[in-house]
Design an enzyme around this catalytic site. Sequence first.
Site, PDB file in Angstrom:
ATOM      1  N   GLU A 176       0.921  -1.218  -0.011  1.00 56.48           N
ATOM      2  CA  GLU A 176       0.107   0.133  -0.217  1.00 56.48           C
ATOM      3  C   GLU A 176       0.737   1.137   0.143  1.00 56.48           C
ATOM      4  O   GLU A 176       1.839   1.157   0.929  1.00 56.48           O
ATOM      5  CB  GLU A 176      -0.940  -0.011   1.166  1.00 56.48           C
ATOM      6  CG  GLU A 176      -1.826   1.137   1.074  1.00 56.48           C
ATOM      7  CD  GLU A 176      -2.624   1.495   2.235  1.00 56.48           C
ATOM      8  OE1 GLU A 176      -2.443   1.146   3.657  1.00 56.48           O
ATOM      9  OE2 GLU A 176      -3.949   2.101   2.403  1.00 56.48           O
ATOM     10  N   ASP A 229      -2.605  12.232  -2.039  1.00 60.70           N
ATOM     11  CA  ASP A 229      -2.579  13.597  -1.902  1.00 60.70           C
ATOM     12  C   ASP A 229      -3.127  14.149  -3.237  1.00 60.70           C
ATOM     13  O   ASP A 229      -2.258  13.887  -4.476  1.00 60.70           O
ATOM     14  CB  ASP A 229      -1.311  14.268  -1.714  1.00 60.70           C
ATOM     15  CG  ASP A 229      -1.187  13.754  -0.123  1.00 60.70           C
ATOM     16  OD1 ASP A 229      -2.064  13.640   0.564  1.00 60.70           O
ATOM     17  OD2 ASP A 229      -0.053  13.421   0.144  1.00 60.70           O
ATOM     18  N   PHE A 254      -9.721   8.081   4.858  1.00 57.80           N
ATOM     19  CA  PHE A 254     -10.123   9.103   3.786  1.00 57.80           C
ATOM     20  C   PHE A 254     -11.494   8.559   3.215  1.00 57.80           C
ATOM     21  O   PHE A 254     -12.345   9.440   2.772  1.00 57.80           O
ATOM     22  CB  PHE A 254      -9.084   9.358   2.882  1.00 57.80           C
ATOM     23  CG  PHE A 254      -8.292  10.717   3.176  1.00 57.80           C
ATOM     24  CD1 PHE A 254      -7.535  10.547   4.286  1.00 57.80           C
ATOM     25  CD2 PHE A 254      -8.315  11.699   2.490  1.00 57.80           C
ATOM     26  CE1 PHE A 254      -7.022  11.891   4.551  1.00 57.80           C
ATOM     27  CE2 PHE A 254      -7.625  12.647   2.827  1.00 57.80           C
ATOM     28  CZ  PHE A 254      -6.950  12.988   3.764  1.00 57.80           C
TER      29      PHE A 254
HETATM   30  C1  SAM Z   1      -4.425  11.893   1.539  1.00 61.27           C
HETATM   31  S1  SAM Z   1      -3.616  10.613   2.440  1.00 61.27           S
HETATM   32  C2  SAM Z   1      -4.656   9.190   2.390  1.00 61.27           C
HETATM   33  C3  SAM Z   1      -4.109   8.153   3.327  1.00 61.27           C
HETATM   34  C4  SAM Z   1      -4.974   6.878   3.271  1.00 61.27           C
HETATM   35  N1  SAM Z   1      -4.468   6.122   2.121  1.00 61.27           N
HETATM   36  C5  SAM Z   1      -6.416   7.114   3.360  1.00 61.27           C
HETATM   37  O1  SAM Z   1      -7.010   6.788   2.251  1.00 61.27           O
HETATM   38  O2  SAM Z   1      -6.900   7.304   4.434  1.00 61.27           O
HETATM   39  C6  SAM Z   1      -2.452  10.408   1.507  1.00 61.27           C
HETATM   40  C7  SAM Z   1      -1.198   9.674   2.098  1.00 61.27           C
HETATM   41  O3  SAM Z   1       0.092   9.233   1.310  1.00 61.27           O
HETATM   42  C8  SAM Z   1       1.235   9.622   1.799  1.00 61.27           C
HETATM   43  N2  SAM Z   1       2.200   9.732   0.851  1.00 61.27           N
HETATM   44  C9  SAM Z   1       2.334  11.102  -0.235  1.00 61.27           C
HETATM   45  N3  SAM Z   1       3.378  10.607  -1.072  1.00 61.27           N
HETATM   46  C10 SAM Z   1       3.794   9.620  -0.550  1.00 61.27           C
HETATM   47  C11 SAM Z   1       5.119   8.838  -1.087  1.00 61.27           C
HETATM   48  N4  SAM Z   1       5.815   9.174  -2.238  1.00 61.27           N
HETATM   49  N5  SAM Z   1       5.255   7.628  -0.689  1.00 61.27           N
HETATM   50  C12 SAM Z   1       4.725   7.324   0.675  1.00 61.27           C
HETATM   51  N6  SAM Z   1       3.469   7.822   1.054  1.00 61.27           N
HETATM   52  C13 SAM Z   1       3.081   8.895   0.587  1.00 61.27           C
HETATM   53  C14 SAM Z   1       0.955  11.031   2.755  1.00 61.27           C
HETATM   54  O4  SAM Z   1       1.846  11.157   3.749  1.00 61.27           O
HETATM   55  C15 SAM Z   1      -0.494  10.642   3.328  1.00 61.27           C
HETATM   56  O5  SAM Z   1      -0.263  10.062   4.492  1.00 61.27           O
END
Ligand code: SAM
Length: 218
Positions: free
Chosen positions: A44, A122, A198
């Site tokens: 994931e 994001d 989310f």
């Molecule tokens: C908007 S949140 C969604 C979190 C979760 N997937 C949910 O649906 O509740 C996006 C997550 O992706 C992480 N993220 C962003 N770029 C990333 C990367 N290059 N590698 C790993 N995680 C990343 C962010 O820190 C954040 O926690």
Amino acid sequence: MPRHTIRQPKSDTDLSGLYCEKEDLPETISSESLFGNDRPLEIEIGSGKGLFLAAESIANPDRNFFGIEIIDKYAKHSAARLLRAGSRDHGNARMLAGNAEPLFESRIPEQSLEAVHVYFPDPWWKKKHRKRRVVNEKSIVNYAKSLRIGGRLHFWTDVLDYFEDTVEMIAVLAPGLGVPVPEEEIEAEHDLDYRTHFERRSRKYRIPVYRVRYEKRS
Ligand SMILES: C[S@@+](CC[C@H](N)C(=O)[O-])C[C@H]1O[C@@H](n2cnc3c(N)ncnc32)[C@H](O)[C@@H]1O
């Protein structure tokens, strides 16, 4: 994800086997190197608060789950959730605090993964920032390479243009992933009925969610 306070595990919480940092990683990422067995491996990207990883690793003890989360405190929070859920007893889930992109470029063998999961990445709304999106031209090709034949890519977002761009890019750059299969919203009765935090938030505020799955054909 908004960077407000997130509960951190107590400093004496033992997260060994459930949390790691880039320096601790083996050169090649596989079930064998991470978990010492040959169960199918699902990754994931962007685990956030770790709801998906905890629920899936408990429900599927015959598979391994590796969550990659770039923000250390979220990775630790997710690892603590794995601990509370009892994933350590199954020995099939682990969080990495790190960036998924370079790992998919060079450290995951081709045709090795059972699934790649990307939920609510994001959005990077501004056009000039879109190149920062975690699902992009390069990563799509890398996800496709990393999956075994029959392996799955799950992509969910509440950002319509992210969804449309992704489906379009996959059709052009990774046609071997096959056709997009819509994934259904599941009737939610309690917390674990939501795949991710989310998703729960989007449903609470009645924000439409676009859900798709691919199953690699060639
Ligand atoms: C908007 S949140 C969604 C979190 C979760 N997937 C949910 O649906 O509740 C996006 C997550 O992706 C992480 N993220 C962003 N770029 C990333 C990367 N290059 N590698 C790993 N995680 C990343 C962010 O820190 C954040 O926690």
